[in-house]
Design an enzyme around this catalytic site. Structure first.
Site, PDB file in Angstrom:
ATOM      1  N   HIS A 170       0.831  -1.206   0.000  1.00 30.65           N
ATOM      2  CA  HIS A 170       0.000   0.000   0.000  1.00 30.65           C
ATOM      3  C   HIS A 170       0.864   1.256   0.000  1.00 30.65           C
ATOM      4  CE1 HIS A 170      -3.400   2.612   1.510  1.00 30.65           C
ATOM      5  NE2 HIS A 170      -2.348   3.286   1.959  1.00 30.65           N
ATOM      6  N   GLU A 171       1.789   1.325   0.936  1.00 38.07           N
ATOM      7  CA  GLU A 171       2.571   2.550   1.081  1.00 38.07           C
ATOM      8  C   GLU A 171       3.504   2.782  -0.111  1.00 38.07           C
ATOM      9  OE1 GLU A 171       2.045   4.921   3.158  1.00 38.07           O
ATOM     10  OE2 GLU A 171       0.482   3.787   4.173  1.00 38.07           O
ATOM     11  N   HIS A 174       1.809   4.440  -3.010  1.00 36.99           N
ATOM     12  CA  HIS A 174       1.710   5.903  -2.957  1.00 36.99           C
ATOM     13  C   HIS A 174       2.855   6.527  -3.760  1.00 36.99           C
ATOM     14  CE1 HIS A 174      -1.711   6.648  -0.433  1.00 36.99           C
ATOM     15  NE2 HIS A 174      -1.238   5.930   0.573  1.00 36.99           N
ATOM     16  N   TYR A 185      -3.772  14.806  -2.500  1.00 40.71           N
ATOM     17  CA  TYR A 185      -4.163  13.998  -1.349  1.00 40.71           C
ATOM     18  C   TYR A 185      -5.293  14.686  -0.586  1.00 40.71           C
ATOM     19  CZ  TYR A 185      -3.401  10.268   2.025  1.00 40.71           C
ATOM     20  OH  TYR A 185      -3.552   9.160   2.827  1.00 40.71           O
ATOM     21  N   GLU A 194      -5.678   6.867  -2.147  1.00 32.88           N
ATOM     22  CA  GLU A 194      -5.705   5.820  -1.123  1.00 32.88           C
ATOM     23  C   GLU A 194      -6.178   4.488  -1.695  1.00 32.88           C
ATOM     24  OE1 GLU A 194      -5.004   5.141   2.156  1.00 32.88           O
ATOM     25  OE2 GLU A 194      -3.744   6.913   1.978  1.00 32.88           O
ATOM     26  N   ASP A 267      -9.755  14.227   7.853  1.00 31.57           N
ATOM     27  CA  ASP A 267      -9.047  13.218   7.053  1.00 31.57           C
ATOM     28  C   ASP A 267      -8.862  13.704   5.615  1.00 31.57           C
ATOM     29  OD1 ASP A 267      -7.831  10.735   6.437  1.00 31.57           O
ATOM     30  OD2 ASP A 267      -9.762   9.852   5.872  1.00 31.57           O
ATOM     31  N   HIS A 272      -9.318   8.385   3.574  1.00 29.40           N
ATOM     32  CA  HIS A 272      -9.277   6.996   4.020  1.00 29.40           C
ATOM     33  C   HIS A 272     -10.672   6.400   4.147  1.00 29.40           C
ATOM     34  CE1 HIS A 272      -5.237   8.265   5.498  1.00 29.40           C
ATOM     35  NE2 HIS A 272      -4.910   7.013   5.236  1.00 29.40           N
TER      36      HIS A 272
END
Length: 352
Positions: A170-171, A174, A185, A194, A267, A272
């Protein structure tokens, strides 16, 4: 080409805020850790929320090279990158977090190289760096625009963050988004950002384990929670809103269609939370087509992300249209793949 740094973390701020308010003795470490993570979160918020200009798609004729990994140990500090503890092709270090990070970077690199022909995260052979043992019981993992960073978790709510391969995938995704579409974002563009990370984080895990659409869990962050938490993972692509339901964390707030879209300024506009909608669209596409999700569905989503047509502030509708166009380009107008994409977006109530 200069690509602006970005900061994207796996644990949403609304979970950290809830943990920070805990006053039960059995969660004292979790409350302290959440407060510290929130403080760090706020310190980089301005860099994280600035829209990044769209970067041109990576050259498709660049042959993927092998990974070039370096793992560092912050030793409980918040100074990056820390002490180098393992380089590419070196044997296991004996530090579980360092070795999990090393393996996870490699598995992610392999998916993008083998399936999509991408030469590392930036398409140009970017070295893959990661730091483990960041901070004191740090409750997060993040991509800072240059490298991966992992906390050890508080031990009461969260385990170490290298434990979940889907989190690592996932990271790092990005970074792929940063170097391709450059999605902002915030708001729907941030939720797409995301979602892309959730999609490819799930695919990294599925590809490694040779899991078909029906075999896969479709969970992000499985294994992060301690036994004290009533929940299976942070998010579910198959059934957004069902990943956890816990007295401490509350209930998973993700909607599964535009009927339940969450309008919020928190957020970064719900990046998210509302990512559950495009997440489910991907799962539905994969479910309809069957087989391996990294094949036709993954290729469609990857081409939509990297094809150069998405503006930095893309909406769900713009992204849905991009995936439909990619399905046509790859498989044809009358193909099952195109039909599956259109049906998926219709089910989650996003108009093409």
């Amino acid at each position: 080409m200069h690509v602006p740094a970005t900061f994207c973390s796996i644990i949403p701020p609304y979970i950290l805020r809830r943990l920070a308010r805990l006053d039960e003795p059995r969660f004292s470490a979790a409350a302290r850790a959440a407060k510290e993570a929130l403080s760090h979160f706020r310190s980089v918020q301005s860099a994280r929320t600035q829209p990044a200009p769209a970067a041109p798609p990576a050259l498709r004729d660049v042959r993927p090279g092998p990974p070039n990994r370096s793992i560092y140990d912050a030793g409980g500090s918040e100074i990056l990158p820390g002490k180098l503890v393992r380089k590419e092709s070196e044997p296991a270090s004996g530090d579980q977090s360092a070795d999990e990070a090393y393996d996870g970077l490699g598995h992610t690199h392999r998916l993008f190289a083998d399936i999509f022909g991408r030469n590392s995260i930036d398409g140009e052979g970017l070295p893959l760096d990661a730091t483990v043992h960041f901070g004191k019981l740090y409750d997060n993992a993040f991509w800072d625009g240059r490298q991966m960073v992992f906390g050890d978790g508080d031990g009461e709510v969260f385990e170490r963050f290298t434990r979940s391969l889907s989190v690592i995938g996932h990271e790092l995704t990005h970074g792929v988004t940063q170097h391709s579409a450059g999605l902002a974002y915030r708001n729907q563009a941030g939720a797409i950002n995301e979602s892309m990370s959730d999609v490819f984080g799930a695919l990294v895990e599925q590809y490694l384990n040779s899991q078909s659409v029906t075999d896969a869990s479709w969970l992000i962050g499985e294994g992060l929670f301690t036994p004290q938490v009533q929940g299976s993972a942070l998010r579910s692509l198959k059934a957004p809103g069902t990943a956890y339901d816990d007295d401490v964390l509350g209930k998973d707030p993700q909607p599964d269609s535009m009927d339940s879209y969450v309008r919020t300024s928190a957020d970064n506009g719900g990046v998210h939370i509302n990512s559950g909608i495009p997440n489910r669209a991907f799962y539905l596409t994969a479910e309809t087509l069957g087989g391996n999700a990294w094949e036709a569905p993954g290729r469609i989503w990857y081409d939509a992300l990297t094809g150069g047509s998405l503006p930095a502030t893309a909406t769900f509708r713009a992204f849905a249209r991009a995936t439909a166009a990619s399905a046509v380009d790859l498989f044809g107008t009358d193909s099952p793949e195109h039909d599956a994409v259109r049906q998926a977006w219709e089910t989650v109530k996003v108009k093409l």
